[in-house]
Design a protein around this motif. Structure first.
Motif, short mmCIF file in Angstrom:
data_model
loop_
_atom_site.label_atom_id
_atom_site.label_comp_id
_atom_site.label_asym_id
_atom_site.label_seq_id
_atom_site.Cartn_x
_atom_site.Cartn_y
_atom_site.Cartn_z
N GLN A 130 8.62 62.30 41.18
CA GLN A 130 8.93 63.55 41.88
C GLN A 130 7.70 64.25 42.42
O GLN A 130 7.77 64.86 43.50
CB GLN A 130 9.68 64.48 40.92
CG GLN A 130 11.06 63.98 40.52
CD GLN A 130 11.73 64.86 39.49
OE1 GLN A 130 11.10 65.77 38.93
NE2 GLN A 130 13.00 64.62 39.21
N HIS A 131 6.58 64.18 41.72
CA HIS A 131 5.39 64.94 42.10
C HIS A 131 4.36 64.11 42.86
O HIS A 131 3.59 64.67 43.65
CB HIS A 131 4.72 65.53 40.85
CG HIS A 131 5.47 66.68 40.27
ND1 HIS A 131 5.11 67.99 40.50
CD2 HIS A 131 6.56 66.72 39.48
CE1 HIS A 131 5.96 68.78 39.88
NE2 HIS A 131 6.85 68.04 39.25
N GLU A 132 4.33 62.82 42.63
CA GLU A 132 3.35 61.95 43.30
C GLU A 132 4.06 60.69 43.80
O GLU A 132 3.84 59.58 43.30
CB GLU A 132 2.21 61.59 42.35
CG GLU A 132 1.42 62.81 41.86
CD GLU A 132 0.30 62.44 40.88
OE1 GLU A 132 0.14 61.24 40.57
OE2 GLU A 132 -0.40 63.36 40.42
N PRO A 133 4.98 60.83 44.76
CA PRO A 133 5.78 59.69 45.21
C PRO A 133 4.93 58.53 45.74
O PRO A 133 5.33 57.36 45.59
CB PRO A 133 6.68 60.28 46.29
CG PRO A 133 6.04 61.58 46.68
CD PRO A 133 5.35 62.07 45.46
N TYR A 134 3.79 58.85 46.33
CA TYR A 134 2.94 57.76 46.84
C TYR A 134 2.43 56.91 45.68
O TYR A 134 2.43 55.67 45.74
CB TYR A 134 1.77 58.35 47.62
CG TYR A 134 0.73 57.32 48.02
CD1 TYR A 134 1.02 56.34 48.95
CD2 TYR A 134 -0.53 57.33 47.44
CE1 TYR A 134 0.08 55.38 49.31
CE2 TYR A 134 -1.48 56.38 47.78
CZ TYR A 134 -1.17 55.41 48.71
OH TYR A 134 -2.10 54.45 49.05
N HIS A 135 1.99 57.57 44.62
CA HIS A 135 1.52 56.82 43.45
C HIS A 135 2.66 56.06 42.78
O HIS A 135 2.47 54.93 42.30
CB HIS A 135 0.89 57.78 42.43
CG HIS A 135 -0.45 58.28 42.85
ND1 HIS A 135 -0.97 59.49 42.41
CD2 HIS A 135 -1.39 57.75 43.68
CE1 HIS A 135 -2.16 59.66 42.93
NE2 HIS A 135 -2.43 58.63 43.71
N PHE A 136 3.87 56.65 42.78
CA PHE A 136 5.00 55.95 42.18
C PHE A 136 5.34 54.69 42.97
O PHE A 136 5.68 53.65 42.40
CB PHE A 136 6.22 56.87 42.09
CG PHE A 136 7.38 56.27 41.35
CD1 PHE A 136 7.39 56.25 39.97
CD2 PHE A 136 8.45 55.72 42.05
CE1 PHE A 136 8.45 55.68 39.28
CE2 PHE A 136 9.52 55.16 41.37
CZ PHE A 136 9.52 55.14 39.97
N GLN A 137 5.25 54.78 44.30
CA GLN A 137 5.53 53.61 45.12
C GLN A 137 4.49 52.51 44.90
O GLN A 137 4.81 51.31 44.97
CB GLN A 137 5.59 54.00 46.60
CG GLN A 137 6.85 54.78 46.96
CD GLN A 137 8.12 54.01 46.65
OE1 GLN A 137 8.24 52.82 46.95
NE2 GLN A 137 9.08 54.70 46.02
N ARG A 138 3.25 52.89 44.63
CA ARG A 138 2.21 51.89 44.35
C ARG A 138 2.37 51.24 42.99
O ARG A 138 1.90 50.12 42.77
CB ARG A 138 0.83 52.55 44.41
CG ARG A 138 0.27 52.82 45.78
CD ARG A 138 -1.16 53.34 45.66
NE ARG A 138 -2.03 52.40 44.96
CZ ARG A 138 -3.20 52.72 44.41
NH1 ARG A 138 -3.62 53.97 44.46
NH2 ARG A 138 -3.93 51.81 43.82
N ALA A 139 3.03 51.94 42.07
CA ALA A 139 3.09 51.49 40.69
C ALA A 139 3.84 50.16 40.57
O ALA A 139 4.94 50.00 41.11
CB ALA A 139 3.75 52.55 39.82
#
Length: 497
Positions: free
Chosen positions: A145-154
């Protein structure tokens, strides 16, 4: 033959070398790592790369102290406090700093889990525990929710101990004792909860590590690390586990019905069982232990703070506090202390403060304050002990994870109504990690060493510390515990606690 334990603590990484033949700790070392600074209130993050640097430094220092004994190192175990999340991408690069279990930034996400699944009771029925803000479950939803770019990279999400295990071996995996702390694990069934994973994101199925048996190694230590540390190429790395599971092992709690009182800063009362025990009131956490059994744990947040407050106020040493405690009578002449200086976990009062009740002109003395603080803490453990009995445990005695002094241990025995004995020289979860590595090593090599056997061999019960309960004082403290709980409930209901 030596087995090493690595613990990724909040402030430092520690390494210990267990000499199996002598059943003693042969060497130990510590290396600090720093927090990420400048974060908002409630955020507690660290760079996982700093854990690697600290683990490397502490390992080199420990092995240097071990000298020629490093050639006899056969296995390594890893542990860390509960909760937390490390995020890696497809190239195994660290995506962002790791959130720790004491991070509270994901409180809103924990509340979302509760609303979606019928509150804490619904989550307990589904998976054995509510979702805590410091869990990987809440933190993964926060990341989305707060860092969608990082979540997509995960590509991978790991607990701190499993991240270090991955660094040591190159093998991804998670043992049930670690998985049970993530908030995504169906603890009674010992498997990932499809409903909880899907609630965060369908991708989590592939992002979580595969399971590892508690009796199987994670893998072998990477050749590059064997060479850098001067270790044999045959060194195995155990699956690792959470601090609660390995702390219980380190004090010899490896069999059904074992109960341990941990009087450290992160205090607890924990019991081992051969079946899952779920507390539908939500006070006791249902976890997996290091041996394939289950662990019921009640947190005691003030196990150190309550006594330290009085000791610091009067400038007393531990011995002077013990003397003051021994020289006063049960009940502190009417003083009753609710020792919730840091909130409390059991009973669940996260925002509570301490209360000193019953002050008169006659009883407000240093000795009575010492007695009231000790009794308040002991009665808190007594409440936890009563909850274990409510859940079906019938303890014949309690082991204390460190010698708390004869007067306080007698107080615990009088409150519990069963004998209390201290374990000599316990090393906490760090020692438990080394003990886990020993069991896994021998199992791998065809010897059926059990967790209960190594606990009986390594852990020494100090019989000189045994304290048996006094029946008259036990009856008195049962009545005082009822008074304490009535006061707690009355103040809490009225919004004063």
């Amino acid at each position: 033959m030596y087995f090493l334990g690595i613990e990724i603590g909040h402030a430092a990484t520690r390494v210990v070398a267990l000499d199996l033949e002598a059943a003693t700790v042969a060497a130990e070392s510590v290396a600090a790592h720093a927090w990420v600074e400048g974060l908002p209130d409630g955020y507690r993050e660290q760079d996982p790369a700093s854990w690697i640097g600290a683990a490397d430094l502490a390992m080199r220092q420990c092995l240097e102290a071990l000298g020629d004994g490093r050639g006899g190192v056969s296995g390594i175990g890893v542990t860390a406090p509960s909760g937390g999340m490390v995020v890696l991408d497809e190239g195994n690069r660290i995506v962002r700093p790791a959130k720790l279990g004491i991070d509270r930034s994901a409180q809103r996400q924990a509340d979302e889990f509760a609303r979606a699944f019928g509150g804490a009771p619904g989550l307990i029925e589904l998976a054995g525990n509510p979702v805590e803000p410091g869990s990987l479950a809440a933190q993964a939803l926060w990341l989305k929710q707060h860092e969608p770019y990082h979540f997509q990279r995960a590509a991978r999400l790991m607990t701190p101990q499993d991240f270090i295990g991955y660094w040591l071996t190159g093998e991804s995996g998670i043992e049930a004792g670690s998985a049970a702390t993530t908030g995504l694990f169906d603890v009674p069934q010992r498997r990932w909860s499809a409903e909880l994973l899907e609630f965060v994101d369908g991708r989590l199925y592939d992002m979580m590590p595969p399971g590892i048996s508690p009796l199987q190694p994670r893998g072998q230590l990477r050749p590059a690390l064997c060479q850098a540390w001067g270790l044999p190429e045959s060194v195995i790395v155990a699956p690792g586990s959470g601090a609660a599971a390995l702390a219980a092992l380190a004090v010899g709690a490896a069999g059904d019905g074992s109960v341990v009182a941990d009087l450290s800063a992160d205090g607890s009362l924990a019991a081992i069982s051969d079946r899952p025990v779920v507390d539908f009131r939500g006070e006791a956490a249902t976890l997996c232990d290091a041996s394939g059994r289950w662990l019921t744990r009640l947190g005691m947040s003030n196990a150190v703070a309550a006594l330290e407050l009085v000791r610091r106020h009067y400038g007393w040493s531990g011995a002077q506090f013990e003397q003051a405690l021994a020289n006063t009578s049960a009940g502190a002449n009417g003083l009753l202390f609710l020792p919730y200086l840091r909130g409390e976990t059991t009973p669940r009062l996260p925002d509570a403060t301490g209360v000193l009740h019953g002050i008169t002109l006659d009883n407000f003395t240093p000795g009575n304050l010492a007695r009231a603080s000790a009794e308040g803490l002991a009665l808190g453990f007594g409440y936890g002990f009563s909850r274990l009995r409510d859940l079906g445990f019938e303890p014949a005695g309690v082991r204390v994870a460190r010698d708390a002094g004869p007067a306080f241990q007698q107080l615990l025995a009088d409150v519990f109504g069963v004998p209390v004995v201290a374990v000599a020289g316990t090393g906490g979860p760090l020692l438990g990690a080394a003990m886990q590595a020993a069991v896994v090593y021998f199992r791998l090599n065809g010897e059926s060493l059990g967790f209960d056997e190594i606990a009986g061999y390594i852990v020494t019960v100090d019989d000189s510390t045994r304290r048996d309960p006094d029946p008259v004082r036990h009856e008195f403290y049962e009545e005082l515990l009822a008074r304490q709980q009535y006061l707690v409930e009355t103040l809490h209901t009225g919004g004063f606690l």
